[in-house]
Design a protein around this motif. Structure first.
Motif, PDB file in Angstrom:
ATOM      1  N   HIS A  17     100.831  -7.844 -13.200  1.00 49.83           N
ATOM      2  CA  HIS A  17     101.057  -6.450 -12.630  1.00 49.83           C
ATOM      3  C   HIS A  17     100.772  -6.741 -10.993  1.00 49.83           C
ATOM      4  CE1 HIS A  17      96.639  -6.402 -12.815  1.00 49.83           C
ATOM      5  NE2 HIS A  17      96.667  -5.559 -12.067  1.00 49.83           N
ATOM      6  N   THR A  18     101.075  -5.729 -10.380  1.00 51.12           N
ATOM      7  CA  THR A  18     101.038  -6.172  -8.883  1.00 51.12           C
ATOM      8  C   THR A  18     100.577  -4.651  -8.220  1.00 51.12           C
ATOM      9  OG1 THR A  18     102.824  -7.490  -8.643  1.00 51.12           O
ATOM     10  CG2 THR A  18     102.076  -6.748  -6.580  1.00 51.12           C
ATOM     11  N   CYS A  19      99.679  -4.826  -7.222  1.00 46.19           N
ATOM     12  CA  CYS A  19      99.088  -3.670  -6.545  1.00 46.19           C
ATOM     13  C   CYS A  19      99.359  -3.938  -5.026  1.00 46.19           C
ATOM     14  CB  CYS A  19      97.700  -3.143  -6.900  1.00 46.19           C
ATOM     15  SG  CYS A  19      97.340  -2.671  -8.310  1.00 46.19           S
ATOM     16  N   GLY A  20      99.489  -2.793  -4.302  1.00 48.29           N
ATOM     17  CA  GLY A  20      99.763  -2.817  -2.767  1.00 48.29           C
ATOM     18  C   GLY A  20      99.308  -1.636  -2.077  1.00 48.29           C
ATOM     19  N   ILE A  21      99.117  -1.736  -1.004  1.00 49.19           N
ATOM     20  CA  ILE A  21      98.796  -0.657  -0.073  1.00 49.19           C
ATOM     21  C   ILE A  21      99.586  -0.283   1.000  1.00 49.19           C
ATOM     22  CG2 ILE A  21      96.903   0.337   1.384  1.00 49.19           C
ATOM     23  CD1 ILE A  21      94.693  -1.324  -0.124  1.00 49.19           C
TER      24      ILE A  21
END
Length: 544
Positions: A242-246
Motif C-alpha cells: 500500500h501507499t500513502c501520500g499528502i
C-alpha cells in the motif's frame, strides 16, 4: 427742485434750481447757468428757473459728481474680488475660477493631466486621477512595479509589465511564480513498487496487485504513471502493498487494506483494497507519513503541536499504543506533541520526538536498538540518550538513524548490514553502532540513511553510499558483491538530496534527476522493462 425722469428704462436724476423771486437769466445776467459746467460728469440743460443735469452712465448726484459703486451688488460673488470702475467693474478671480463674475470653475482636467492611464475628476484649482490597473502616481504616469513583492521567489527572475509580471525560472523550476519544481523532489521505494513526486505531481510504477500504484486499476506499470490530477503532492511513502501520500495537507492512502492499514473512514474501512487515493478524514494538517506492511503511521501538526498517529495491525505493539489492539483509523501514540519523524516497517516502528529516538514493536534481532534481541515493546521506548537525532529509517530486520551528522545502525548483521566493516552471520547488534564514514571526505557528514530488507543506503557529503547484500545490484556500485562498509554508488558522488531503499532495489535524486538500480522485476525500476533483470549501476528514470 428734483425731477425724476425715465427714458428707455433708465432713470435720470435732473436737478433744477431757481433763485427766489427771479429767473435764472436775471440772476446770471447774460451768461447761461450751464456755462460754469455745473454738471461735471453729465449734460447740463438750462431751465426756466435754473438748470438740470443729466448724468452720464455710472454717475449720480445733483451735479453728477458721485461715482455709482458697481461692486455694491457683489457681482464677483464668493470667488472673486471686485474693483469698481465707471459704469463697470472688474473681478479678480480666486484660484480655480474664471469668467466675468468668477462664477465658472476652471476645468483642471482640460489638459488631460491623467494621460492615457487614468480618469480625471475636476476639483477647484485641482484634480484627482483614478489610475488604471498597473499605474500609480498623481498623474497615473508611474508603472507600478509588480516585481516589488518578489513574486518569482528564490527560483526565478522577475520582469515587470503593466499590471502583470513574468518570471524567468531557474533550471529545475517552473510555474507562473517559479514555485513548482520541474525536477524530482521526493522518492520512496516499497517492496516491489516505487513512487516519486515531480513538480507537485505524483507518479508510481512497479507491482500493482492491490492497487498500490493508485492509478484506478491493478495493472502493473514499468514507467512512471501519474496518480490522479493533483499537482500539490508534498510527501509520499510506499509500503509493502500500500501507499500513502499528502497533498494540500490532506492525507490519502491506497492499495491493500487487509489490516485496515489505509486508515479510511467507515465506508471504506471494510478491508477491501483501494485502487486510487482515498482521503482520510477531513484534516488538512498532515506533514509526515510512513507506510509499513500492515500498519501506517503519520504526523499531524497544528501550530507548534506535532502529534503522532498510527493505525492498522498491532501485532507485537506495532502501533505504539501500549497494547496489541488493532486500529482502523488514526490513533494517537502517547501524549507527546513534538514528533518530527517516523518510520514504519513490517515488524517495528521508530520515530524521533524532540531529538530523542524511540522504537517499538518486535525486538527480535535487536531491531529496536534497546539492548534486547527478543520480545516486544508496546509503546515508544527511548533508544540511548542522544537528543540530536534528525532522521530514522526502520528496515525489515535493521534500523538506522542520523544524529550529530553521524549515522548509526542496529539489528541483524548477516551481510555487513551495520556498515561498520564487520560481517556476522546470524549475529545481531542490539544498540546503535556508528557506521564507518567514507574515507577522503574531510568535513563531510551524513544527512540521511534508509534501510530495508538486506541493505542500507545513505547520503554522505552529498554523495550516495550503500552497503550490505549486493546480490541483486541494489548497492549500485557496478557489481553484486557484499559490502561491509559504505561504498559509493556509481556516478552519484554529489548533488544527492533524496535516497530510498526497497526490497531489492534503491533510488536516489541527484540534481533533480531520478535514478534507480537493483532488481528490475515487475517494473519497479521505472526503466520500461518488467522482466527479471539486474541493474548494478544507477539508471536515470525518464521524467514525465
Amino acid at each position: 427742485m428734483t425731477i425724476f425722469m425715465e427714458r428707455m428704462g433708465v432713470v435720470f436724476v435732473v436737478w433744477a434750481f431757481a433763485a427766489c423771486g427771479s429767473s435764472a437769466s436775471s440772476n446770471l445776467g447774460s451768461r447761461s447757468a450751464c456755462d460754469d459746467q455745473l454738471c461735471g460728469n453729465g449734460t447740463c440743460a438750462v431751465t426756466a428757473d435754473s438748470y438740470t443735469c443729466t448724468c452720464d452712465s455710472g454717475w449720480l448726484g445733483a451735479n453728477c459728481d458721485q461715482n455709482i459703486n458697481d461692486c455694491a451688488s457683489n457681482p464677483c460673488g464668493d470667488h472673486g474680488t471686485c474693483t469698481d470702475g465707471i459704469a463697470t467693474y472688474t473681478c479678480e478671480c480666486a484660484s480655480g475660477w474664471e469668467g466675468t463674475n468668477c462664477d465658472q470653475n476652471i476645468n483642471d482636467c482640460a489638459s488631460n493631466p491623467c494621460g492615457d492611464h487614468g480618469t480625471c475628476t475636476d476639483g477647484v484649482a485641482t484634480y484627482t486621477c483614478e489610475c488604471a490597473s498597473g499605474w500609480e502616481g498623481t498623474n497615473c504616469d508611474q508603472n507600478i512595479n509588480d516585481c516589488a513583492s518578489n513574486p518569482c521567489g528564490d527560483h526565478g527572475t522577475c520582469t515587470d509589465g503593466i499590471a502583470t509580471y513574468t518570471c524567468e525560472c531557474a533550471s529545475g523550476w517552473s510555474g507562473t511564480q517559479c514555485n513548482m519544481s520541474s525536477a524530482w523532489t521526493q522518492v520512496t521505494a516499497g517492496t516491489a513498487h516505487t513512487c516519486a513526486i515531480n513538480a507537485g505531481k505524483l507518479y508510481c510504477w512497479g507491482k500493482n496487485t492491490y492497487g498500490q500504484l493508485g492509478i484506478s486499476s491493478t495493472d502493473a506499470k514499468n514507467t512512471p504513471t501519474q496518480v490522479g490530477t493533483h499537482s500539490d503532492w508534498t510527501v509520499v511513502s510506499a509500503g509493502q502493498d500500500h501507499t500513502c501520500g499528502i497533498h494540500g495537507g490532506y492525507l490519502n492512502c491506497w492499495g491493500s487494506n487487509s489490516q485496515q492499514q489505509l486508515g479510511l473512514i467507515a465506508d471504506h474501512g471494510n478491508g477491501a483494497w483501494q485502487e486510487s487515493p482515498a482521503q482520510l478524514e477531513e484534516n488538512i494538517d498532515w506533514i509526515a507519513i510512513s507506510a509499513g506492511s500492515t500498519h501506517t503511521c503519520g504526523i499531524r501538526q497544528q501550530s507548534n503541536v506535532r502529534q503522532l498517529y498510527c493505525w492498522g495491525a498491532n501485532t507485537n505493539g506495532l502501533l505504539g499504543t501500549g497494547d496489541t489492539n488493532p486500529a482502523s483509523f488514526p490513533t494517537q501514540v502517547g501524549a507527546s506533541t513534538s514528533w518530527s519523524a517516523v518510520s514504519a516497517n513490517v515488524y517495528h516502528t521508530c520515530g524521533i520526538d524532540a531529538g530523542k529516538l524511540f522504537c517499538w514493536g518486535n525486538a527480535a534481532y535487536g531491531r529496536l536498538g534497546d539492548g534486547a534481541s527478543s520480545g516486544a515493546v508496546y509503546a515508544p521506548k527511548q533508544i540511548g540518550t542522544n537528543t540530536d537525532w534528525t532522521t530514522v529509517g526502520a528496515g525489515l530486520q535493521l534500523s538506522c538513524a542520523v544524529g550529530s551528522a553521524d549515522a548509526q545502525c542496529w539489528g541483524k548483521n548477516d551481510y555487513g548490514w551495520i556498515g561498520d566493516g564487520v560481517q556476522s552471520i546470524a549475529g545481531t547488534v542490539t544498540a546503535p553502532r556508528p557506521v564507518t564514514s567514507p574515507s577522503g571526505e574531510s568535513g563531510a557528514s551524513w544527512s540521511d540513511v534508509k534501510a530495508n530488507d538486506n541493505c542500507a543506503c545513505g547520503i554522505y557529503g552529498g554523495g550516495a553510499y550503500c552497503w550490505g547484500y549486493g546480490g541483486d545490484g541494489q548497492l549500485g556500485n557496478g557489481d553484486t558483491n557484499i559490502r561491509k562498509i559504505p561504498t559509493p554508488v556509481s556516478t552519484l558522488s554529489s548533488g544527492v538530496t533524496r535516497i530510498a531503499v526497497g526490497d531489492a532495489h534503491a533510488c536516489a535524486i541527484s540534481d533533480g534527476k531520478l535514478y534507480c538500480w537493483g532488481i528490475g522485476y515487475e517494473g519497479r525500476l521505472g526503466d520500461g522493462n518488467a522482466d527479471d533483470h539486474t541493474q548494478t549501476t544507477p539508471l536515470q528514470v525518464a521524467g514525465p
